[in-house]
Design an enzyme around this catalytic site. Structure first.
Site, PDB file in Angstrom:
ATOM      1  CG  ASN A   1      -2.457   7.184   0.330  1.00 29.62           C
ATOM      2  OD1 ASN A   1      -3.243   7.544   0.134  1.00 29.62           O
ATOM      3  ND2 ASN A   1      -1.674   6.196  -0.173  1.00 29.62           N
TER       4      ASN A   1
ATOM      5  N   GLY B   1      -0.238  11.942  -3.446  1.00 29.65           N
ATOM      6  CA  GLY B   1      -0.951  11.872  -3.650  1.00 29.65           C
ATOM      7  C   GLY B   1      -1.170  10.306  -3.049  1.00 29.65           C
ATOM      8  CG  ASP B   2       0.935   6.383  -1.762  1.00 29.17           C
ATOM      9  OD1 ASP B   2       1.717   5.917  -0.992  1.00 29.17           O
ATOM     10  OD2 ASP B   2       1.071   5.515  -3.322  1.00 29.17           O
ATOM     11  CG  ASP B   3       2.676   6.648   2.287  1.00 31.87           C
ATOM     12  OD1 ASP B   3       1.601   7.036   2.615  1.00 31.87           O
ATOM     13  OD2 ASP B   3       3.520   5.267   2.339  1.00 31.87           O
TER      14      ASP B   3
ATOM     15  CG  ASN C   1       2.722   4.393  -6.674  1.00 33.29           C
ATOM     16  OD1 ASN C   1       2.290   4.067  -7.800  1.00 33.29           O
ATOM     17  ND2 ASN C   1       3.224   3.855  -5.465  1.00 33.29           N
TER      18      ASN C   1
END
Ligand SMILES: *[C@@H]1O[C@H](CO)[C@@H](O)[C@H](O)[C@H]1NC(C)=O
Ligand SMILES: *[C@@H]1O[C@H](CO)[C@@H](O)[C@H](O)[C@H]1NC(C)=O
Ligand SMILES: *[C@@H]1O[C@H](CO)[C@@H](O)[C@H](O)[C@H]1NC(C)=O
Ligand SMILES: *[C@@H]1O[C@H](CO)[C@@H](O)[C@H](O)[C@H]1NC(C)=O
Ligand SMILES: *[C@@H]1O[C@H](CO)[C@@H](O)[C@H](O)[C@H]1NC(C)=O
Ligand SMILES: *[C@@H]1O[C@H](CO)[C@@H](O)[C@H](O)[C@H]1NC(C)=O
Ligand SMILES: *[C@@H]1O[C@H](CO)[C@@H](O)[C@H](O)[C@H]1NC(C)=O
Length: 324
Positions: A263, A239-241, A217
């Site tokens: 991601n 650790g995400d978009d 997130n």
């Protein structure tokens, strides 16, 4: 090997370059310096934003200064320059920020935020020294240390580091976000915002989390219900978009954007709210590089650019993140 992509989604009308230099247009200065150990700097920052509203410049310390923030803040500004030289660092106390009465709930996914900037004609220059240090490591370790036996959910109160909401004609330059707890930034219900020269780093250093995604997130940016938004010269390790273009984002311009780990780069989540149309239109991306990093640091990159479309009917409370 990094894989990179350049996507041209739509023809683009001419986007202007940055307007005049900061500060020089404004008269009065309000300078704040950190009060020192044990003190909350939020009240004096709020006072400076009020005193220099309508035509002034707020100077947030000098390079190296760290301001301790122990309360949520909304700055509602008209014609204000901010020389954001120092670092705003939320007090790293999970119990403070996970208490929902100490943050704001945003219009998207009920996510919390601890800092909202709204208003008109706002020029922020952080000169590559200033920004927000979210103290995220404390939270990542708090959530993911098995000994704490806690599950994380969307909307559980972890706050977004930097939110621009109900704002127009905003420029943010050379700004860092270190260790965001949740999303680094959200642009919501805003028009004509340029963020140029952003550096974001959400890298776990807790050995217990090696080889796992302990920083979920921690998106680089999210856009929602916003029009004419530019992202230039970004570097995001997360650790995400690295970027997530959510519903009703139109005329989005992205240029020279480097995305590491996480991601990848997302269109979505879209279709998240039943009976509400999500429009994404006229998105132009030039020179987006998406790279994997050492999987011991950040293991989960499975996409370059991808689209997330939700089916709200199949979401269940047991799967609160679902495909969204
Ligand atoms: C306010 O601060 C800016 C930037 O530090 C500086 O250029 C300007 O001269 C200052 N203005 C006044 C009135 O002190
Ligand atoms: C930050 O402010 C809080 C509330 O005043 C205080 O308890 C805490 O010690 C301060 N933290 C630092 C690093 O000064
Ligand atoms: C949450 O914060 C509010 C306001 O600061 C406070 O009154 C309340 O006691 C806190 N709740 C908990 C569970 O700590
Ligand atoms: C972890 O938390 C769950 C839900 O609160 C609880 O049912 C379970 O017993 C806890 N496990 C341990 C090892 O404490
Ligand atoms: C967008 O904002 C910039 C910077 O504040 C300003 O110079 C420009 O005129 C604005 N453009 C529109 C179309 O409002
Ligand atoms: C990102 O943060 C990690 C952990 O603090 C650090 O080791 C790394 O050098 C940082 N990377 C950049 C590019 O700042
Ligand atoms: C997006 O805009 C359309 C058209 O104005 C509106 O009907 C819809 O509710 C909006 N969706 C969201 C999620 O705001």
């Amino acid at each position: 090997m990094p894989h990179s992509a350049t996507i041209l989604c739509a023809a683009l009308a001419a986007y202007g370059t940055l307007a005049s230099p900061l500060a020089s247009r404004w008269g009065q200065n309000c300078t704040v310096k950190p009060l020192g150990p044990g003190q909350d700097d939020a009240p004096q920052i709020l006072k400076a934003m009020g005193d220099c509203n309508n035509g002034g410049t707020v100077v947030l310390g000098t390079a190296g200064d760290v301001f301790n923030i122990s309360q949520r803040m909304t700055w509602n500004l008209q014609e204000v320059g901010i020389e954001w030289n120092g670092i705003l660092k939320p007090n790293p106390a999970p119990s403070l920020w996970l208490n929902k009465s100490n943050t704001y709930q945003t219009e998207i996914q009920s996510q919390a935020t601890s800092l909202i900037i709204s208003g008109h004609n706002i020029h922020i220059d952080a000169h590559q020294t200033g920004g927000v240090d979210g103290s995220g490591q404390v939270f990542w370790s708090y959530y993911f240390n098995p000994a704490n036996n806690i599950t994380k959910n969307d909307g559980d109160g972890r706050p977004i580091a930097f939110t621009i909401q109900h704002a127009s004609n905003v420029v943010v330059k050379d700004f860092h976000i270190w260790e965001p707890i949740l999303w680094s930034s959200l642009i919501d219900a805003s028009y004509n915002v340029t963020l140029d020269g952003m550096v974001i780093n959400a890298t776990n250093t807790d050995p217990l989390g090696a080889g796992k995604n302990w920083t979920p997130n921690t998106d680089g940016f999210n856009t929602f219900r916003s029009d004419t938004i530019s992202f230039k010269n970004w570097k995001v390790i997360c650790g995400d978009d690295c970027g997530a273009i959510k519903g009703n984002s139109t005329n989005i311009y992205i240029k020279d954007f480097a995305c590491f780990g996480g991601n990848g780069f997302a269109f979505g989540s879209l279709g998240q709210y039943q009976d509400q149309e999500d429009i994404v239109e006229n998105v132009y991306i030039e020179n987006l590089a998406v790279s994997r990093i050492d999987s011991r640091v950040q293991p989960n990159m499975g996409n370059g650019i991808y689209m997330k479309v939700c089916l709200p009917l199949i979401l269940t409370p047991q799967d609160p993140d679902g495909p969204c």
